[in-house]
Design a protein around this motif. Structure first.
Motif, PDB file in Angstrom:
ATOM      1  N   ILE A   1      -1.381  -8.656   4.198  1.00 20.26           N
ATOM      2  CA  ILE A   1      -1.468  -7.380   3.488  1.00 20.26           C
ATOM      3  C   ILE A   1      -0.105  -7.061   2.916  1.00 20.26           C
ATOM      4  CG2 ILE A   1      -1.938  -4.907   3.681  1.00 20.26           C
ATOM      5  CD1 ILE A   1      -3.695  -5.547   6.111  1.00 20.26           C
ATOM      6  N   THR A   2      -0.041  -6.841   1.619  1.00 18.01           N
ATOM      7  CA  THR A   2       1.226  -6.455   1.003  1.00 18.01           C
ATOM      8  C   THR A   2       1.186  -4.958   0.696  1.00 18.01           C
ATOM      9  OG1 THR A   2       2.773  -6.889  -0.814  1.00 18.01           O
ATOM     10  CG2 THR A   2       0.438  -7.072  -1.327  1.00 18.01           C
ATOM     11  N   VAL A   3       2.251  -4.274   1.099  1.00 14.92           N
ATOM     12  CA  VAL A   3       2.369  -2.837   0.866  1.00 14.92           C
ATOM     13  C   VAL A   3       3.624  -2.628   0.036  1.00 14.92           C
ATOM     14  CG1 VAL A   3       2.442  -0.551   1.911  1.00 14.92           C
ATOM     15  CG2 VAL A   3       1.343  -2.441   3.138  1.00 14.92           C
ATOM     16  N   GLY A   4       3.433  -2.358  -1.233  1.00 14.27           N
ATOM     17  CA  GLY A   4       4.556  -2.179  -2.143  1.00 14.27           C
ATOM     18  C   GLY A   4       4.148  -1.248  -3.259  1.00 14.27           C
ATOM     19  N   THR A   5       4.407  -1.668  -4.504  1.00 16.61           N
ATOM     20  CA  THR A   5       3.972  -0.873  -5.654  1.00 16.61           C
ATOM     21  C   THR A   5       2.462  -0.676  -5.623  1.00 16.61           C
ATOM     22  OG1 THR A   5       5.809  -1.758  -6.931  1.00 16.61           O
ATOM     23  CG2 THR A   5       4.014  -0.740  -8.162  1.00 16.61           C
ATOM     24  N   GLY A   6       1.755  -1.683  -5.150  1.00 20.52           N
ATOM     25  CA  GLY A   6       0.323  -1.591  -4.895  1.00 20.52           C
ATOM     26  C   GLY A   6       0.057  -2.060  -3.478  1.00 20.52           C
ATOM     27  N   ILE A   7      -1.200  -2.098  -3.114  1.00 16.36           N
ATOM     28  CA  ILE A   7      -1.602  -2.660  -1.819  1.00 16.36           C
ATOM     29  C   ILE A   7      -2.657  -3.719  -2.099  1.00 16.36           C
ATOM     30  CG2 ILE A   7      -2.789  -2.217   0.361  1.00 16.36           C
ATOM     31  CD1 ILE A   7      -1.483   0.483   0.476  1.00 16.36           C
ATOM     32  N   GLY A   8      -2.462  -4.879  -1.543  1.00 13.58           N
ATOM     33  CA  GLY A   8      -3.415  -5.967  -1.728  1.00 13.58           C
ATOM     34  C   GLY A   8      -3.526  -6.762  -0.450  1.00 13.58           C
ATOM     35  N   ALA A   9      -4.558  -7.581  -0.349  1.00 19.37           N
ATOM     36  CA  ALA A   9      -4.749  -8.416   0.826  1.00 19.37           C
ATOM     37  C   ALA A   9      -5.282  -9.771   0.408  1.00 19.37           C
ATOM     38  CB  ALA A   9      -5.697  -7.756   1.823  1.00 19.37           C
ATOM     39  N   GLY A  10      -4.748 -10.810   1.017  1.00 22.75           N
ATOM     40  CA  GLY A  10      -5.272 -12.155   0.875  1.00 22.75           C
ATOM     41  C   GLY A  10      -5.920 -12.544   2.191  1.00 22.75           C
ATOM     42  N   LEU A  11      -7.099 -13.120   2.123  1.00 23.55           N
ATOM     43  CA  LEU A  11      -7.841 -13.527   3.321  1.00 23.55           C
ATOM     44  C   LEU A  11      -8.035 -15.037   3.287  1.00 23.55           C
ATOM     45  CD1 LEU A  11      -9.479 -12.764   5.849  1.00 23.55           C
ATOM     46  CD2 LEU A  11     -11.467 -12.446   4.351  1.00 23.55           C
ATOM     47  N   VAL A  12      -7.704 -15.690   4.402  1.00 21.01           N
ATOM     48  CA  VAL A  12      -7.793 -17.146   4.492  1.00 21.01           C
ATOM     49  C   VAL A  12      -8.712 -17.517   5.650  1.00 21.01           C
ATOM     50  CG1 VAL A  12      -6.511 -19.283   4.943  1.00 21.01           C
ATOM     51  CG2 VAL A  12      -5.503 -17.491   3.507  1.00 21.01           C
ATOM     52  N   VAL A  13      -9.642 -18.421   5.393  1.00 21.10           N
ATOM     53  CA  VAL A  13     -10.531 -18.953   6.414  1.00 21.10           C
ATOM     54  C   VAL A  13     -10.468 -20.475   6.357  1.00 21.10           C
ATOM     55  CG1 VAL A  13     -12.899 -19.109   7.253  1.00 21.10           C
ATOM     56  CG2 VAL A  13     -12.073 -16.954   6.283  1.00 21.10           C
TER      57      VAL A  13
ATOM     58  N   PHE B   1      -8.038   4.813 -10.644  1.00 23.17           N
ATOM     59  CA  PHE B   1      -9.464   4.477 -10.597  1.00 23.17           C
ATOM     60  C   PHE B   1     -10.201   5.282  -9.524  1.00 23.17           C
ATOM     61  CE2 PHE B   1      -7.460   0.699 -12.384  1.00 23.17           C
ATOM     62  CZ  PHE B   1      -8.267   0.438 -13.477  1.00 23.17           C
ATOM     63  N   HIS B   2      -9.601   5.373  -8.328  1.00 23.99           N
ATOM     64  CA  HIS B   2     -10.330   5.916  -7.189  1.00 23.99           C
ATOM     65  C   HIS B   2      -9.669   7.122  -6.526  1.00 23.99           C
ATOM     66  CE1 HIS B   2     -10.981   1.411  -7.196  1.00 23.99           C
ATOM     67  NE2 HIS B   2     -12.148   1.904  -7.570  1.00 23.99           N
ATOM     68  N   GLY B   3      -8.509   7.514  -6.996  1.00 22.51           N
ATOM     69  CA  GLY B   3      -7.833   8.636  -6.357  1.00 22.51           C
ATOM     70  C   GLY B   3      -7.308   8.275  -4.990  1.00 22.51           C
ATOM     71  N   ASP B   4      -8.056   8.656  -3.931  1.00 21.54           N
ATOM     72  CA  ASP B   4      -7.546   8.475  -2.574  1.00 21.54           C
ATOM     73  C   ASP B   4      -8.088   7.237  -1.874  1.00 21.54           C
ATOM     74  OD1 ASP B   4     -10.132   9.403  -2.296  1.00 21.54           O
ATOM     75  OD2 ASP B   4      -9.649  10.843  -0.705  1.00 21.54           O
ATOM     76  N   CYS B   5      -8.137   6.099  -2.567  1.00 20.24           N
ATOM     77  CA  CYS B   5      -8.374   4.825  -1.887  1.00 20.24           C
ATOM     78  C   CYS B   5      -7.099   4.473  -1.111  1.00 20.24           C
ATOM     79  CB  CYS B   5      -8.726   3.725  -2.886  1.00 20.24           C
ATOM     80  SG  CYS B   5      -7.429   3.369  -4.086  1.00 20.24           S
ATOM     81  N   LEU B   6      -7.099   3.361  -0.402  1.00 19.81           N
ATOM     82  CA  LEU B   6      -5.935   2.990   0.412  1.00 19.81           C
ATOM     83  C   LEU B   6      -4.673   2.898  -0.443  1.00 19.81           C
ATOM     84  CD1 LEU B   6      -4.785   2.138   3.147  1.00 19.81           C
ATOM     85  CD2 LEU B   6      -5.463  -0.212   2.619  1.00 19.81           C
ATOM     86  N   GLU B   7      -4.757   2.228  -1.594  1.00 19.86           N
ATOM     87  CA  GLU B   7      -3.600   2.123  -2.474  1.00 19.86           C
ATOM     88  C   GLU B   7      -3.161   3.494  -2.979  1.00 19.86           C
ATOM     89  OE1 GLU B   7      -3.188  -1.332  -5.155  1.00 19.86           O
ATOM     90  OE2 GLU B   7      -3.169   0.127  -6.789  1.00 19.86           O
ATOM     91  N   GLY B   8      -4.114   4.363  -3.239  1.00 26.65           N
ATOM     92  CA  GLY B   8      -3.794   5.692  -3.721  1.00 26.65           C
ATOM     93  C   GLY B   8      -3.166   6.587  -2.675  1.00 26.65           C
ATOM     94  N   LEU B   9      -3.233   6.166  -1.403  1.00 28.05           N
ATOM     95  CA  LEU B   9      -2.674   6.959  -0.316  1.00 28.05           C
ATOM     96  C   LEU B   9      -1.395   6.382   0.270  1.00 28.05           C
ATOM     97  CD1 LEU B   9      -5.957   7.761   1.670  1.00 28.05           C
ATOM     98  CD2 LEU B   9      -4.633   9.359   0.269  1.00 28.05           C
ATOM     99  N   ALA B  10      -1.299   5.046   0.319  1.00 29.12           N
ATOM    100  CA  ALA B  10      -0.238   4.439   1.130  1.00 29.12           C
ATOM    101  C   ALA B  10       0.673   3.477   0.386  1.00 29.12           C
ATOM    102  CB  ALA B  10      -0.868   3.710   2.326  1.00 29.12           C
ATOM    103  N   SER B  11       0.505   3.297  -0.913  1.00 27.40           N
ATOM    104  CA  SER B  11       1.409   2.431  -1.678  1.00 27.40           C
ATOM    105  C   SER B  11       2.739   3.138  -1.918  1.00 27.40           C
ATOM    106  CB  SER B  11       0.777   2.074  -3.020  1.00 27.40           C
ATOM    107  OG  SER B  11       0.627   3.249  -3.815  1.00 27.40           O
ATOM    108  N   GLY B  12       3.717   2.412  -2.440  1.00 27.67           N
ATOM    109  CA  GLY B  12       5.010   3.017  -2.740  1.00 27.67           C
ATOM    110  C   GLY B  12       4.910   4.235  -3.643  1.00 27.67           C
ATOM    111  N   PRO B  13       4.224   4.142  -4.792  1.00 27.02           N
ATOM    112  CA  PRO B  13       4.087   5.324  -5.659  1.00 27.02           C
ATOM    113  C   PRO B  13       3.359   6.475  -4.979  1.00 27.02           C
ATOM    114  CG  PRO B  13       3.600   3.333  -6.888  1.00 27.02           C
ATOM    115  CD  PRO B  13       3.724   2.923  -5.453  1.00 27.02           C
ATOM    116  N   ALA B  14       2.361   6.166  -4.143  1.00 27.94           N
ATOM    117  CA  ALA B  14       1.638   7.225  -3.441  1.00 27.94           C
ATOM    118  C   ALA B  14       2.546   7.938  -2.447  1.00 27.94           C
ATOM    119  CB  ALA B  14       0.422   6.645  -2.723  1.00 27.94           C
TER     120      ALA B  14
END
Length: 313
Positions: free
Chosen positions: A137-149, A181-194
């Motif tokens: 999980i990267t928490v920066g300008t945005g929030i994203g996640a890579g999943l590996v199986v 896009f979504h207002g208070d999604c995870l990125e909208g709440l916890a990213s750097g800009p948020a």
């Protein structure tokens, strides 16, 4: 000293503000160059020029990996495979990243999101070694996640867009969110800009005891608990500029995740200090992710060639 027998690979990590191009054998980086991300043509030409120069000096590349900001079209059967799709970054929507690189170098070229690359790298050489199912999980300008199986990044309809999941709000928090896009999604709440919008200050300038971090930890814990419950993640690595600059977040995140799980998954609740980790590769998770993408592309190419050879016998 043991000789590194990994293939010679090229890597291109394209971020919203900076691009890194490198040449490496496995996790051993031989050379790298970083420059601002300009318009697509200028940026890709500079990457091609640098890789061409290194190839003339160090030998032929076996494969090239591209890790990029997204969203990306990653379905092999899609007409826009390898292209950036609906990004808000001016001038980059619809940019084909794969074709210009593949046209210049007669080697396998792989592409994935930058955060999926970071997850792959941590799985090969870092904090997620030995885990069958793991996430970055990267928490920066945005929030994203890579999943590996089982060593491969998960794709389906699209690549994971975990930054845009809706999470339960902390009681009494009335921040509207900063996602367009979504207002208070995870990125909208916890990213750097948020965080800057909520506190009035850039995240890097906030003290460790600022009350905003309790909200951020609670919101990120919602995602961490989802990953444990939905995909049985054995390792969740938390990286990115915001997370890396606030070491107090990890213990807060673990405690909140344990509370959310409520001992429903005892194996997770008892070992969250092992499951939720900082990146072992540090700031090299992303750049080395492109090398992991390259090595996977090479392995797929060899498997395809072997299957074709058997089929023709």
């Amino acid at each position: 000293m043991t000789q590194n027998l990994s293939p010679l690979s090229g890597g291109i990590e394209i971020g919203g503000t900076k691009t890194v191009v490198l040449i490496a054998r496995g996790a051993d980086i031989i050379e790298r160059e970083q420059f601002p991300t300009d318009d697509p043509t200028t940026t890709l030409e500079r990457c091609v020029d640098r890789l061409s120069d290194w190839q003339s000096r160090y030998g032929a590349l076996a494969a090239i990996g591209i890790g990029s900001f997204g969203p990306l079209s990653l379905r092999p059967d899609a007409g826009d495979h390898g292209c950036i799709t609906n990004t808000p970054k001016p001038g980059w929507q619809g940019t084909d990243l794969l074709a210009p690189i593949a046209a210049r170098f007669a080697v396998p070229v792989g592409i994935d999101t930058d955060v999926a690359g970071a997850a792959l790298a941590e799985g090969r050489w870092g904090a997620s070694v030995g885990a069958r199912v793991h996430a970055y999980i990267t928490v920066g300008t945005g929030i994203g996640a890579g999943l590996v199986v089982d060593g491969g990044a998960v794709h389906g309809l699209v690549h994971p867009e975990a930054g845009h999941v809706r999470v339960r709000r902390v009681a009494g928090d009335d921040f509207v969110g900063s996602c367009p896009f979504h207002g208070d999604c995870l990125e909208g709440l916890a990213s750097g800009p948020a965080i800057a919008a909520r506190s009035g200050y850039p995240s890097h300038s906030l003290t460790a005891d600022h009350p905003v971090w309790a909200n951020v930890a609670a919101e990120l814990a919602e995602l961490a608990a989802m990953l444990v419950l939905m995909v049985s993640a054995e390792r969740i690595v938390i990286g990115g500029g915001v997370a890396n600059g606030q070491p107090q977040l990890l213990p807060m995140l673990r405690a909140r995740t344990a509370a959310l799980l409520a001992n429903y998954v005892p194996a997770a609740s008892e070992t969250l200090s092992t499951i939720i980790r900082a990146p072992m590769l540090g700031d090299d998770s992303g750049p080395l992710g492109t090398i992991a993408i390259a090595e996977l592309a090479l392995a797929r190419n060899r498997k395809h060639a072997a299957g074709h050879e058997l089929g023709s016998q």
